[in-house]
Design a protein around this motif. Structure first.
Motif, PDB file in Angstrom:
ATOM      1  N   GLN A 176       2.563   7.835  19.796  1.00 25.45           N
ATOM      2  CA  GLN A 176       3.219   8.966  18.598  1.00 25.45           C
ATOM      3  C   GLN A 176       2.977   8.370  17.117  1.00 25.45           C
ATOM      4  OE1 GLN A 176       7.006  10.571  19.463  1.00 25.45           O
ATOM      5  NE2 GLN A 176       6.236  12.001  21.132  1.00 25.45           N
ATOM      6  N   ALA A 177       3.202   9.208  16.206  1.00 23.34           N
ATOM      7  CA  ALA A 177       2.974   8.556  14.974  1.00 23.34           C
ATOM      8  C   ALA A 177       3.393   9.377  13.863  1.00 23.34           C
ATOM      9  CB  ALA A 177       1.192   8.354  14.443  1.00 23.34           C
ATOM     10  N   VAL A 178       3.442   8.998  12.579  1.00 19.78           N
ATOM     11  CA  VAL A 178       4.044   9.698  11.574  1.00 19.78           C
ATOM     12  C   VAL A 178       2.997  10.817  11.242  1.00 19.78           C
ATOM     13  CG1 VAL A 178       4.258   9.644   8.920  1.00 19.78           C
ATOM     14  CG2 VAL A 178       5.359   7.602  10.475  1.00 19.78           C
ATOM     15  N   ASP A 179       3.525  11.785  10.991  1.00 22.24           N
ATOM     16  CA  ASP A 179       2.803  13.020  10.471  1.00 22.24           C
ATOM     17  C   ASP A 179       3.066  13.600   8.875  1.00 22.24           C
ATOM     18  OD1 ASP A 179       1.126  15.192  10.541  1.00 22.24           O
ATOM     19  OD2 ASP A 179       2.487  16.618  11.648  1.00 22.24           O
ATOM     20  N   ARG A 180       3.897  14.219   8.806  1.00 15.32           N
ATOM     21  CA  ARG A 180       4.366  14.591   7.219  1.00 15.32           C
ATOM     22  C   ARG A 180       5.281  13.568   7.007  1.00 15.32           C
ATOM     23  NH1 ARG A 180       7.310  18.989   7.667  1.00 15.32           N
ATOM     24  NH2 ARG A 180       9.145  18.005   7.549  1.00 15.32           N
ATOM     25  N   LEU A 181       5.076  12.749   5.601  1.00 14.77           N
ATOM     26  CA  LEU A 181       6.234  11.637   5.467  1.00 14.77           C
ATOM     27  C   LEU A 181       7.323  12.400   4.922  1.00 14.77           C
ATOM     28  CD1 LEU A 181       3.667   9.603   2.966  1.00 14.77           C
ATOM     29  CD2 LEU A 181       4.853   8.880   5.295  1.00 14.77           C
ATOM     30  N   GLY A 182       8.518  11.675   4.961  1.00 13.88           N
ATOM     31  CA  GLY A 182       9.824  11.875   4.745  1.00 13.88           C
ATOM     32  C   GLY A 182       9.948  11.639   3.125  1.00 13.88           C
ATOM     33  N   ARG A 183      10.862  12.265   2.770  1.00 11.88           N
ATOM     34  CA  ARG A 183      11.212  12.147   1.525  1.00 11.88           C
ATOM     35  C   ARG A 183      11.461  10.771   0.953  1.00 11.88           C
ATOM     36  NH1 ARG A 183      14.977  15.389   3.819  1.00 11.88           N
ATOM     37  NH2 ARG A 183      16.679  13.828   3.561  1.00 11.88           N
ATOM     38  N   GLY A 184      10.733  10.425  -0.350  1.00  8.59           N
ATOM     39  CA  GLY A 184      10.938   9.245  -1.074  1.00  8.59           C
ATOM     40  C   GLY A 184      10.077   8.109  -0.115  1.00  8.59           C
ATOM     41  N   LEU A 185       9.262   8.550   0.848  1.00  7.15           N
ATOM     42  CA  LEU A 185       8.621   7.455   1.643  1.00  7.15           C
ATOM     43  C   LEU A 185       7.145   7.530   1.119  1.00  7.15           C
ATOM     44  CD1 LEU A 185       9.844   7.725   5.253  1.00  7.15           C
ATOM     45  CD2 LEU A 185      10.065   5.802   3.504  1.00  7.15           C
ATOM     46  N   LEU A 186       6.420   6.404   1.004  1.00  8.33           N
ATOM     47  CA  LEU A 186       4.789   6.376   0.801  1.00  8.33           C
ATOM     48  C   LEU A 186       4.404   5.394   2.080  1.00  8.33           C
ATOM     49  CD1 LEU A 186       3.834   3.369  -0.406  1.00  8.33           C
ATOM     50  CD2 LEU A 186       5.006   4.207  -2.379  1.00  8.33           C
ATOM     51  N   ALA A 187       2.922   5.854   2.397  1.00  7.73           N
ATOM     52  CA  ALA A 187       2.178   5.150   3.309  1.00  7.73           C
ATOM     53  C   ALA A 187       1.953   3.717   2.787  1.00  7.73           C
ATOM     54  CB  ALA A 187       1.238   5.944   3.853  1.00  7.73           C
ATOM     55  N   SER A 188       1.978   2.624   3.424  1.00  2.00           N
ATOM     56  CA  SER A 188       1.635   1.413   2.569  1.00  2.00           C
ATOM     57  C   SER A 188       0.622   0.443   3.454  1.00  2.00           C
ATOM     58  CB  SER A 188       3.046   0.693   2.443  1.00  2.00           C
ATOM     59  OG  SER A 188       3.803   0.408   3.556  1.00  2.00           O
TER      60      SER A 188
END
Length: 242
Positions: A176-188
């Motif tokens: 499994q993996a991140v789909d839509r990012l949560g509030r205040g998060l960025l992909a790093s």
């Protein structure tokens, strides 16, 4: 590395809760944590404390006694936590663990306590902030019980890149993996196929919060854990040295 002077940071690590576990002549419910997690904390210069599932109402008081929190890897997050129907390939729910770890995450975010999510821990961090998950991706899951490796590339200017500035081969085991990012998060960080491999808070003043999709406890690189420990600020030693 964490400075050798002063008190070693106390890092709480969430655990499994298994109904029937056998050791010796006993078969009893057990709170379990693969040894790689405490060893990673120890190699980076900290003290590891196990945090088995508990009443979520106790999470804030628990986090208040810690210098940092690690949400460990484990079973799939219940899709109902992010408003999705269950995919047939999604594992059975771990309701007590979901509730406890979400409460730990919320308490760490509210108090500014440094927080590291590993694999499931990163996914649960994303869910805690209103994000969603991809319930199955091909090519990342391995033979059961066997970790694979792939390359992770940091995003310039992020907290993750500050800790690990180069492309790195990492030990991985997930479907499994991140789909839509949560509030205040960025992909790093990203895998070469575009899978999100690390997330962090966009606002650097909001506290040290990082999630990684791989398993640093299964490798030799301690830099992510060292970054967590360096962000923790344990109380200074008393004159008696404790």
């Amino acid at each position: 590395m964490t400075p050798t002077t002063g008190r070693r940071p106390l890092i709480g690590v969430s655990t499994y809760l298994e109904a029937g576990t056998r050791w010796g002549v006993w078969e009893l419910p057990a709170a379990l944590l693969p040894a790689g997690y405490p060893r990673l904390v120890q190699r980076a210069g900290g003290i590891a404390a196990m945090l088995p599932p508990d009443d979520p109402a106790h999470a804030a008081a628990t986090v208040a006694r810690l210098d940092g929190v690690v949400i460990a890897g484990g079973p799939d997050v219940d899709p109902s936590r992010y408003g999705a129907e269950r995919d047939p390939r999604t594992g059975p729910p771990a309701e007590a663990r979901d509730a406890w770890e979400l409460a730990l995450i919320e308490a760490a975010l509210a108090s500014g306590t440094p927080l590291l999510g590993i694999c499931r821990g990163m996914q649960l961090l994303n869910v805690a902030l209103g994000g969603t998950l991809v319930q199955h991706i091909d090519g990342h899951a391995r033979t059961p019980g066997t970790f694979g490796h792939h390359t992770v590339k940091p995003v310039p200017g992020t907290r993750y890149e500050e800790a690990v500035p180069e492309e790195t081969s990492v030990p991985t085991y997930h479907h499994q993996a991140v789909d839509r990012l949560g509030r205040g998060l960025l992909a790093s960080a990203y895998a070469t196929d575009g899978t999100v491999e690390a997330v962090e808070l966009e606002d650097p003043g909001a506290g040290w919060v990082l999630g990684v999709q791989w398993h640093p406890e299964m490798g030799e690189d301690t830099r992510v854990m060292e970054a967590l420990l360096l962000s923790a600020r344990p109380a200074p030693l008393s004159p008696s040295g404790v």
